[in-house]
Scaffold this motif. Structure first.
Motif, PDB file in Angstrom:
ATOM      1  N   ARG A  33       0.833  -1.215   0.000  1.00 46.36           N
ATOM      2  CA  ARG A  33       0.000   0.000   0.000  1.00 46.36           C
ATOM      3  C   ARG A  33       0.866   1.263   0.000  1.00 46.36           C
ATOM      4  NH1 ARG A  33      -5.445   0.039   0.357  1.00 46.36           N
ATOM      5  NH2 ARG A  33      -6.590  -1.636   1.425  1.00 46.36           N
ATOM      6  N   ASP A  37       1.036   4.079  -2.815  1.00 47.93           N
ATOM      7  CA  ASP A  37       0.746   5.456  -2.423  1.00 47.93           C
ATOM      8  C   ASP A  37       1.833   6.413  -2.881  1.00 47.93           C
ATOM      9  OD1 ASP A  37      -0.978   7.284  -0.692  1.00 47.93           O
ATOM     10  OD2 ASP A  37       0.993   7.567   0.254  1.00 47.93           O
ATOM     11  N   LEU A 276      -3.657   5.411   4.760  1.00 51.61           N
ATOM     12  CA  LEU A 276      -2.853   4.429   4.040  1.00 51.61           C
ATOM     13  C   LEU A 276      -3.562   3.078   3.924  1.00 51.61           C
ATOM     14  CD1 LEU A 276       0.771   5.152   5.256  1.00 51.61           C
ATOM     15  CD2 LEU A 276      -0.037   5.181   2.900  1.00 51.61           C
ATOM     16  N   ASP A 278      -6.757   2.855   3.690  1.00 55.39           N
ATOM     17  CA  ASP A 278      -7.994   3.137   2.947  1.00 55.39           C
ATOM     18  C   ASP A 278      -9.244   2.911   3.785  1.00 55.39           C
ATOM     19  OD1 ASP A 278      -9.410   3.982   0.728  1.00 55.39           O
ATOM     20  OD2 ASP A 278      -9.478   1.997  -0.201  1.00 55.39           O
TER      21      ASP A 278
END
Length: 292
Positions: A33, A37, A276, A278
């Protein structure tokens, strides 16, 4: 709508352009992730990272196929980036390799890296490695190529022969791997830029370079790796090394000071942490399926 096959095809095209794509490594979904990002273009699912983070062990061949497949599936569920997956030695002989490729492709792999070390393998920058006979390595590569269901799933054939028999022997092996059907090759641990240039000049398919902090290959800027003609640049465990240092520093402060006030700037705050992972999308799903 772009399909998984479309995405695999696009990744193959990117590799063929030989533009030295930097691909950081992830041993778990949270790291993937963070990589996404930060707008990287792909994720490397690192066997060493899984060994270090999930098992707390060095990279000496202890990760199982089941553990790898679960990790790949977990990352693929939350990350849309192409996944380049380290399948170590294929988890056995050619038949085992065939099953490994099937499982990892179905779990979400875009490319699979298989190496020619004797099992149990070791990190490519450890001493004491050994490689299997080239004929056995070729049988595994052929099985991997045959096993994939999507022709755009890439098979990356790695050789660790440089550390054992020298660069020429490693290049000879890589050429044989290409003849067996490998889409890319990966000559692990060249010792100099001159050796890196030999790799890209001699081998006809796209090439992998592995930038290991503290390893045997000189750390080389991306711009130079583009000039040399590499396609994929691994920073397999740089995120993990950063996390290990940060955890150590913050926990040292907590132990010494009794709180984290002196290192608060080194922590992601609560909102950043939820962003981060979500959380907002899960909040939306809870609202959507709320029972009145």
């Amino acid at each position: 709508m772009e399909t998984l096959a479309d995405r695999r095809r696009r990744f193959r095209e990117q590799m063929n352009r030989r533009e030295a794509m930097i691909v950081p490594g992830a041993g778990n979904a949270l790291t993937a992730r963070v990589i996404a990002d930060r707008k990287f273009e792909a994720v490397y699912v690192t066997g060493a990272g899984i060994a270090n983070t999930h098992l707390g062990t060095p990279d000496i061949g202890l990760v199982t196929l089941t553990e790898l497949a679960v990790t790949v599936s977990t990352i693929a569920e939350i990350c849309q980036l192409p996944l380049v997956v380290d399948i170590d030695t294929g988890f056995g002989n050619a038949i085992n390799t065939r099953r490994t490729v099937r499982l990892i492709e179905r779990a979400g792999g875009f490319a699979m890296q298989i190496e020619d070390q004797v099992f149990p393998k070791k990190c490519g920058h450890f001493s004491g490695k050994a490689v299997i006979p080239v004929e056995e390595a070729l049988s595994k590569i052929k099985a991997a190529v045959d096993a994939r269901e999507d022709e755009n799933t890439m098979i990356i054939a790695r050789t660790d022969a440089r550390a054992i028999d020298g660069i020429e022997a490693a290049l000879d092996r890589a050429e044989a791997f290409i003849e067996a059907g490998a889409d890319m090759t990966f000559v692990e641990a060249p010792r100099s830029e001159a050796e890196m240039e030999m790799i890209t000049k001699r081998l006809s398919v796209p090439q992998v370079a592995n930038m290991v902090v503290g390893g045997k290959t000189p750390l080389t800027p991306q711009a130079r790796l583009v000039e040399l003609g590499f396609s994929l640049i691994l920073y397999a465990n740089t995120p993990l090394q950063a996390a290990m240092r940060a955890m150590t520093d913050v926990l040292n402060a907590l132990k010494l000071d009794g709180d984290v006030s002196n290192v608060i700037d080194r922590l992601a705050d609560f909102d950043e942490r939820q962003r981060l992972v979500d959380k907002a999308s899960y909040d939306a799903l809870e609202e959507r399926y709320r029972v009145e």
